[in-house]
Design an enzyme around this catalytic site. Structure first.
Site, short mmCIF file in Angstrom:
data_model
loop_
_atom_site.label_atom_id
_atom_site.label_comp_id
_atom_site.label_asym_id
_atom_site.label_seq_id
_atom_site.Cartn_x
_atom_site.Cartn_y
_atom_site.Cartn_z
N PRO A 140 -98.08 -24.98 -2.82
CA PRO A 140 -97.35 -24.63 -3.99
C PRO A 140 -97.20 -25.68 -4.97
CG PRO A 140 -96.10 -24.02 -2.04
CD PRO A 140 -97.21 -24.94 -1.39
N GLY A 157 -95.99 -28.08 -7.63
CA GLY A 157 -94.65 -28.30 -7.78
C GLY A 157 -94.12 -29.21 -6.40
N CYS A 158 -94.80 -29.06 -5.52
CA CYS A 158 -94.65 -29.54 -4.07
C CYS A 158 -95.30 -30.89 -4.07
CB CYS A 158 -95.02 -28.70 -2.97
SG CYS A 158 -93.86 -27.56 -2.39
N VAL A 159 -94.76 -32.00 -3.73
CA VAL A 159 -95.05 -33.15 -3.56
C VAL A 159 -95.57 -33.56 -2.06
CG1 VAL A 159 -94.85 -35.65 -4.15
CG2 VAL A 159 -93.42 -34.00 -4.95
#
Lengths: 110, 128, 100
Positions: free
Chosen positions: A106, A108-110
């Protein structure tokens, strides 16, 4: 990297996400889940299918907050909450469910 | 991001100014990626579309024939990311023979004089 | 507000759009290929002179030199600055917009 499913090899990125969304088939999800010690139930499949439809419509893998909200809208409040989704996908409903669904990690997921 | 809510508490007014047509260069797609990432930090986000940027929102785009991802579908997901303030410059639309009905998502059409005020109130600019 | 432009005005209408949005008291800095906008004898000369009452115009010297241009080629009252001047402008202005 690659994952072996039914004798066929599927290319993945270094984090195990499928390289090509169109390669996906149900057994890919089953094998990926098994590697994470999860046996996929109907509840898992409901979310996986939801994610594939979401991607088809919006061309992105939703961040977990957005996934939770969208699931709530479509499948009801009892499923659109972190507790329910984390029980199904303990490594994070965004990351793990997207991986099983053949989606990229996804945004925005780090 | 996945496992914890960010609680920095500082909310700034971000504005993304989009001036490029969607498929000829990577600007528009990259801009949208940045918007989505920043949305996770729960900031006050606005998007402005001026000049050729208004073409990004044109309805009915289909990129099958040019074998690229149709990222313009993602504009439809912005609302779920709590990005709800989309502004389109009236002059740019008219110059291109377009009207609000030609656009794929709900926007507010503003004259450049009004958009200018919005820019003045913004704190962080991302120009694409 | 500081506005920077980095594309040739013959290729992109960034200058036109920037001037639509630059308010009285703001600064406009031309860098990279946008320095061509500062040259005399072009259509852009008028666009700049018409706005000089309200807006301060600057051009980055190293980008001019790289393109064989100097003060003698420039529209009147555009200040040539170096990299230090660029930094100073950014620091003086609370916000910067880059017109690509």
């Amino acid at each position: 990297m690659a994952i072996e499913v039914n004798g066929k090899s599927f290319e993945t990125d270094e984090e195990g996400y499928l390289a090509n969304l169109n390669d996906w088939e149900k057994d890919v999800a089953t094998v990926m889940a098994k590697e994470d010690d999860i046996e996929l139930s109907d509840d898992h499949w409901e979310i996986i299918n939801f994610l594939r439809e979401y991607y088809e419509e919006y061309q992105i893998a939703p961040a977990v907050r957005v996934l939770t909200k969208a699931v709530g809208k479509k499948l009801g409040k009892d499923k659109g909450n972190s507790k329910y989704l984390y029980e199904l996908f303990p490594y994070g409903p965004g990351k793990q469910a997207c991986k099983f669904a053949g989606l990229p990690k996804p945004t925005g997921c780090v | 991001m996945e496992d914890q809510e960010l609680e920095s508490g500082i909310v700034k007014k971000f504005i993304y100014v989009n001036r490029k047509a969607p498929h000829g260069t990577i600007y528009a797609h990259e801009a949208l990626e940045v918007v989505l990432i920043a949305a996770a930090f729960e900031q006050d986000v606005s998007l402005a579309f001026i000049d050729d940027g208004v073409y990004q929102l044109k309805k009915g785009q289909n990129t099958d024939g040019i074998a690229t991802k149709n990222f313009t579908k993602t504009f439809g997901a912005l609302e779920m990311y709590d990005v709800e303030k989309l502004y389109v410059e009236k002059e740019s639309l008219e110059e291109r023979g377009l009207s609000e009905d030609d656009l794929s998502v709900d926007v507010e059409v503003l004259a450049s004089s009004e958009l200018k005020k919005l820019f003045n109130e913004s704190e962080v600019f991302f120009n694409f | 507000m500081l506005h920077t432009i980095n594309k040739s005005p013959f290729e992109k209408d960034s200058l036109k759009t920037c001037l639509r949005y630059a308010e009285k008291g703001s600064s406009v800095l031309f860098i990279e290929d946008a320095v061509y906008a500062c040259t005399k004898g072009t259509n852009f000369e008028k666009q700049i002179t018409e706005n000089q009452e309200n807006i301060s115009f600057y051009v980055l010297g190293p980008d001019l030199e790289a393109r064989g241009l100097d003060n003698s080629n420039l529209t009147n009252n555009i200040e040539i600055i170096d990299y230090k001047g660029f930094v100073k402008l950014v620091a003086e202005n609370e916000k910067t917009q880059n017109w690509l």
